[in-house]
Scaffold this active site. Structure first.
Site, PDB file in Angstrom:
ATOM      1  CE  LYS A  14     -11.806  -0.165  -9.456  1.00 52.80           C
ATOM      2  NZ  LYS A  14     -11.422  -0.754  -8.410  1.00 52.80           N
ATOM      3  CB  THR A  23     -16.901  -0.399  -8.281  1.00 51.72           C
ATOM      4  OG1 THR A  23     -17.476   0.925  -8.040  1.00 51.72           O
ATOM      5  CG2 THR A  23     -16.712   0.894  -9.457  1.00 51.72           C
ATOM      6  CG  ASP A  24     -22.916  -0.993  -8.144  1.00 51.14           C
ATOM      7  OD1 ASP A  24     -21.186   0.171  -8.129  1.00 51.14           O
ATOM      8  OD2 ASP A  24     -23.638  -0.643  -7.690  1.00 51.14           O
ATOM      9  CD  GLU A  25     -19.348   4.957  -7.997  1.00 53.03           C
ATOM     10  OE1 GLU A  25     -18.599   5.746  -8.907  1.00 53.03           O
ATOM     11  OE2 GLU A  25     -19.139   4.933  -7.235  1.00 53.03           O
ATOM     12  N   PRO A  27     -19.513   7.838   6.638  1.00 53.46           N
ATOM     13  CG  PRO A  27     -17.161   6.550   6.492  1.00 53.46           C
ATOM     14  CD  PRO A  27     -18.822   6.815   6.107  1.00 53.46           C
ATOM     15  CB  ALA A  35      -3.885  -0.858  -4.557  1.00 55.68           C
ATOM     16  CG  ASP A  41      -2.349   0.825   1.580  1.00 47.80           C
ATOM     17  OD1 ASP A  41      -3.388   0.444   0.865  1.00 47.80           O
ATOM     18  OD2 ASP A  41      -1.568   2.138   0.591  1.00 47.80           O
ATOM     19  CE1 TYR A  52     -13.230   4.492  -7.511  1.00 45.86           C
ATOM     20  CE2 TYR A  52     -15.419   4.406  -7.648  1.00 45.86           C
ATOM     21  CZ  TYR A  52     -14.321   4.084  -7.511  1.00 45.86           C
ATOM     22  OH  TYR A  52     -15.096   2.689  -6.701  1.00 45.86           O
TER      23      TYR A  52
HETATM   24  P1  NAD Z   1      -9.730   3.377  -0.108  1.00 45.27           P
HETATM   25  O1  NAD Z   1      -9.136   4.258  -0.707  1.00 45.27           O
HETATM   26  O2  NAD Z   1     -10.194   2.963   1.483  1.00 45.27           O
HETATM   27  O3  NAD Z   1      -8.291   2.484   0.119  1.00 45.27           O
HETATM   28  C1  NAD Z   1      -7.485   2.198  -0.933  1.00 45.27           C
HETATM   29  C2  NAD Z   1      -6.440   2.155  -1.321  1.00 45.27           C
HETATM   30  O4  NAD Z   1      -4.877   2.208  -1.807  1.00 45.27           O
HETATM   31  C3  NAD Z   1      -5.583   2.998  -0.189  1.00 45.27           C
HETATM   32  O5  NAD Z   1      -5.157   2.319   1.562  1.00 45.27           O
HETATM   33  C4  NAD Z   1      -4.473   3.274  -0.548  1.00 45.27           C
HETATM   34  O6  NAD Z   1      -3.743   3.902   0.182  1.00 45.27           O
HETATM   35  C5  NAD Z   1      -3.713   2.471  -1.852  1.00 45.27           C
HETATM   36  N1  NAD Z   1      -3.327   2.588  -3.410  1.00 45.27           N
HETATM   37  C6  NAD Z   1      -4.127   3.666  -4.279  1.00 45.27           C
HETATM   38  N2  NAD Z   1      -3.103   4.031  -4.770  1.00 45.27           N
HETATM   39  C7  NAD Z   1      -2.269   2.779  -4.421  1.00 45.27           C
HETATM   40  C8  NAD Z   1      -0.712   2.488  -5.509  1.00 45.27           C
HETATM   41  N3  NAD Z   1      -0.518   3.607  -6.701  1.00 45.27           N
HETATM   42  N4  NAD Z   1      -0.136   1.746  -5.025  1.00 45.27           N
HETATM   43  C9  NAD Z   1      -0.410   1.591  -3.531  1.00 45.27           C
HETATM   44  N5  NAD Z   1      -2.032   1.771  -3.057  1.00 45.27           N
HETATM   45  C10 NAD Z   1      -2.926   2.573  -3.397  1.00 45.27           C
HETATM   46  O7  NAD Z   1     -10.761   2.715  -0.728  1.00 45.27           O
HETATM   47  P2  NAD Z   1     -11.675   1.270  -0.617  1.00 45.27           P
HETATM   48  O8  NAD Z   1     -13.148   1.909  -0.497  1.00 45.27           O
HETATM   49  O9  NAD Z   1     -11.503   0.530   0.467  1.00 45.27           O
HETATM   50  O10 NAD Z   1     -12.086   0.470  -2.037  1.00 45.27           O
HETATM   51  C11 NAD Z   1     -10.730  -0.713  -2.421  1.00 45.27           C
HETATM   52  C12 NAD Z   1     -11.513  -1.193  -3.835  1.00 45.27           C
HETATM   53  O11 NAD Z   1     -12.007  -0.987  -3.846  1.00 45.27           O
HETATM   54  C13 NAD Z   1     -11.030  -0.245  -4.899  1.00 45.27           C
HETATM   55  O12 NAD Z   1     -10.811  -0.844  -6.075  1.00 45.27           O
HETATM   56  C14 NAD Z   1     -12.447  -0.139  -5.067  1.00 45.27           C
HETATM   57  O13 NAD Z   1     -12.835   1.250  -6.533  1.00 45.27           O
HETATM   58  C15 NAD Z   1     -13.193  -1.057  -5.243  1.00 45.27           C
HETATM   59  N6  NAD Z   1     -14.619  -0.583  -4.395  1.00 45.27           N
HETATM   60  C16 NAD Z   1     -15.438   0.229  -3.731  1.00 45.27           C
HETATM   61  C17 NAD Z   1     -16.145   0.224  -3.200  1.00 45.27           C
HETATM   62  C18 NAD Z   1     -17.124   1.176  -2.089  1.00 45.27           C
HETATM   63  O14 NAD Z   1     -17.768   1.786  -1.391  1.00 45.27           O
HETATM   64  N7  NAD Z   1     -15.738   2.121  -1.088  1.00 45.27           N
HETATM   65  C19 NAD Z   1     -17.812   0.036  -3.656  1.00 45.27           C
HETATM   66  C20 NAD Z   1     -17.033  -1.334  -4.726  1.00 45.27           C
HETATM   67  C21 NAD Z   1     -15.651  -1.215  -5.099  1.00 45.27           C
HETATM   68  O1  TDX Z   2     -21.244  13.957   2.206  1.00 44.60           O
HETATM   69  C1  TDX Z   2     -21.912  13.108   1.592  1.00 44.60           C
HETATM   70  N1  TDX Z   2     -23.166  13.502   1.017  1.00 44.60           N
HETATM   71  C2  TDX Z   2     -23.671  12.738   0.364  1.00 44.60           C
HETATM   72  O2  TDX Z   2     -25.238  13.343   0.383  1.00 44.60           O
HETATM   73  C3  TDX Z   2     -21.540  12.486   0.774  1.00 44.60           C
HETATM   74  C4  TDX Z   2     -19.546  12.155   1.125  1.00 44.60           C
HETATM   75  C5  TDX Z   2     -21.941  11.834  -0.519  1.00 44.60           C
HETATM   76  N2  TDX Z   2     -23.134  12.458  -0.591  1.00 44.60           N
HETATM   77  C6  TDX Z   2     -24.145  11.206  -1.158  1.00 44.60           C
HETATM   78  C7  TDX Z   2     -23.646  10.931  -3.062  1.00 44.60           C
HETATM   79  C8  TDX Z   2     -23.979   9.197  -3.031  1.00 44.60           C
HETATM   80  O3  TDX Z   2     -25.135   9.556  -3.426  1.00 44.60           O
HETATM   81  O4  TDX Z   2     -24.254   9.694  -0.642  1.00 44.60           O
HETATM   82  C9  TDX Z   2     -24.267   8.811  -1.728  1.00 44.60           C
HETATM   83  C10 TDX Z   2     -22.496   8.391  -1.531  1.00 44.60           C
HETATM   84  O5  TDX Z   2     -21.477   8.580  -1.791  1.00 44.60           O
HETATM   85  P1  TDX Z   2     -20.321   8.318  -1.616  1.00 44.60           P
HETATM   86  O6  TDX Z   2     -20.247   7.362  -0.731  1.00 44.60           O
HETATM   87  O7  TDX Z   2     -19.654   9.092  -2.108  1.00 44.60           O
HETATM   88  O8  TDX Z   2     -19.921   6.835  -2.836  1.00 44.60           O
HETATM   89  P2  TDX Z   2     -20.447   7.156  -4.646  1.00 44.60           P
HETATM   90  O9  TDX Z   2     -20.031   7.625  -4.842  1.00 44.60           O
HETATM   91  O10 TDX Z   2     -21.447   6.262  -4.049  1.00 44.60           O
HETATM   92  O11 TDX Z   2     -19.093   5.903  -4.592  1.00 44.60           O
HETATM   93  C11 TDX Z   2     -18.787   4.206  -3.552  1.00 44.60           C
HETATM   94  O12 TDX Z   2     -19.357   3.384  -4.321  1.00 44.60           O
HETATM   95  C12 TDX Z   2     -18.668   2.769  -5.102  1.00 44.60           C
HETATM   96  C13 TDX Z   2     -17.339   4.267  -3.763  1.00 44.60           C
HETATM   97  O13 TDX Z   2     -17.030   5.689  -2.620  1.00 44.60           O
HETATM   98  C14 TDX Z   2     -17.125   3.914  -4.389  1.00 44.60           C
HETATM   99  O14 TDX Z   2     -15.454   3.880  -4.043  1.00 44.60           O
HETATM  100  C15 TDX Z   2     -17.760   2.694  -4.942  1.00 44.60           C
HETATM  101  O15 TDX Z   2     -16.804   2.229  -5.922  1.00 44.60           O
END
Ligand code: NAD
Ligand code: TDX
Length: 352
Positions: A172, A141-143, A210, A99, A54, A168
């Protein structure tokens, strides 16, 4: 219930030689989903040997691994560094690739890190996997499918056309395409999963759930984008990761699996739940500027994962999962407090 009992019970193909323990390289293992994966894997698969790489960007946090720190190897480094990745991949059996730059709002303000980590980083991993004949599970991601209408009953399936909206999601989508091309052209062993919105402990305070919880804990109002009609399909991070373990063990190379737990909710509904659970009224809700190009609705059809691999989600009670998440942030202020001011300063600059 999880399908995570002893692998041999289900006739699962071993990914390493008899008598050896599987060695996993987990990229992005200090981020939200990656760190929770390491915790779950240590619990459910204690014989797996885990190395995390990481680069510790703003979302990477060694504190997310503190409980398992002595049980893993941690490398601080960038997946775009071919030499480093080559050496690490050669020493492991399987790469679980989390990552990525992960936040839509950041990608709208500065797309380059997304192109670099999500596209070039994935390319570097693919080349190392090809050279050393190793296996890959790519987390996506589903996005990548764009969005659905609010009043349309349809859900994303593995056959939905790719149609990403943001920098983003487009990076992906591109990384998924690279993986599929490397399977077809070079015959590498790889699987892909596309998951819906995760929630749970250790998620960066920039993300919706969060951010709102820690706003209340900091005496600040909740920040709702636009009218809050947008729908997200919430899944607990441990359910996402139990599905990843299932795919690693039972998935077929070249296959794509959608991960979701039928958790559709619009944002306003989730905001109201947080307000209620944290004892606040609607005067704590502030409407802020909407996200440009804001996807309306995501929804996952998880039939393939359930029917073909036998996975089941465990955290189907969203209210209980949300309450546990609120409790985690309430009890772990030292984890999120150092991230809060900088994150809110970034949002302030863009009017959100
Ligand atoms: P996050 O941003 O919390 O964590 C990403 C991690 O990757 C971080 O620790 C960062 O330091 C590391 N990273 C980024 N670029 C890097 C690089 N070049 N080399 C090494 N490390 C690197 O993200 P997350 O929410 O944990 O998402 C993880 C994965 O899941 C991503 O691929 C994201 O697209 C996918 N995903 C996330 C969600 C969601 O709801 N958060 C949903 C579906 C898929
Ligand atoms: O402060 C906020 N207020 C708000 O209304 C934030 C941060 C978000 N939002 C809305 C935007 C979206 O409709 O909430 C929803 C969720 O937002 P995010 O937490 O930013 O998630 P989203 O953009 O849906 O993407 C997340 O899900 C798919 C993850 O960040 C991605 O990494 C993943 O691929």
């Amino acid at each position: 219930m999880y399908d995570l009992d002893h692998p041999l019970k289900f006739g699962i193909v071993r990914l390493c030689k008899e008598g050896e323990f599987m060695k996993l390289l987990v990229t992005g293992g200090a981020g939200f989903i990656g760190s929770n994966f390491v915790h779950l894997a240590r619990k459910e698969r204690p014989d797996w040997q885990i190395t995390v790489i990481d680069k510790l960007n703003y979302a990477g946090n060694k504190a997310s691994l503190k409980e398992v720190w002595e049980e893993i190897e941690f490398i601080e480094g960038d997946i775009c560094n071919q030499e480093l990745i080559d050496g690490l991949v050669s020493k492991n059996d399987l790469v679980v690739h989390f990552a990525a730059e992960s936040h839509n709002d950041n990608s709208l303000n500065d797309p380059w890190p997304f192109v670099e980590s999500n596209l070039i980083g994935t390319y570097r991993i693919l080349e190392a996997v090809r050279k050393h004949g190793k296996k890959l599970h790519h987390i996506s991601t589903d996005e990548v499918y764009g969005d659905l209408e609010l009043d349309d009953p349809v859900k994303f399936t593995e056959h939905t056309r790719y149609n990403p909206s943001s920098p983003y999601s487009s990076t992906k989508a591109g990384s998924d395409m690279l993986v599929l091309a490397w399977v077809r052209s070079f015959g590498i062993h790889a699987t892909i999963s596309n998951c819906s919105n995760n929630y749970g402990p250790r998620q960066h305070v920039e993300k919706m759930i969060p951010r709102q919880i820690t706003n209340i804990l900091s005496g600040e109002k909740l920040k709702l984008y636009g009218k809050g009609e947008n729908v997200r399909d919430w899944i607990h991070v441990d359910d996402h990761n139990s599905a990843v373990i299932t795919i690693i063990e039972k998935g077929k190379s070249g296959e794509v699996y959608l991960i979701g737990a039928d958790g559709e909710k619009n944002n306003i509904e989730v905001f109201n739940m947080i307000l209620n659970m944290m004892g606040k009224d609607e005067t704590w809700l502030e409407h802020v500027k909407d996200r440009p190009g804001h996807d309306l609705r995501y929804a996952i059809d998880n039939t393939k994962l359930i029917n073909e691999l036998g996975w089941r989600p465990k955290y189907t009670d969203f209210a209980a999962g949300l309450q546990a998440t609120i409790d985690w942030y309430t009890n772990n202020e030292d984890w999120w407090k150092p991230l809060k001011a900088e994150t809110e300063a970034k949002y302030k600059k863009i009017g959100q």
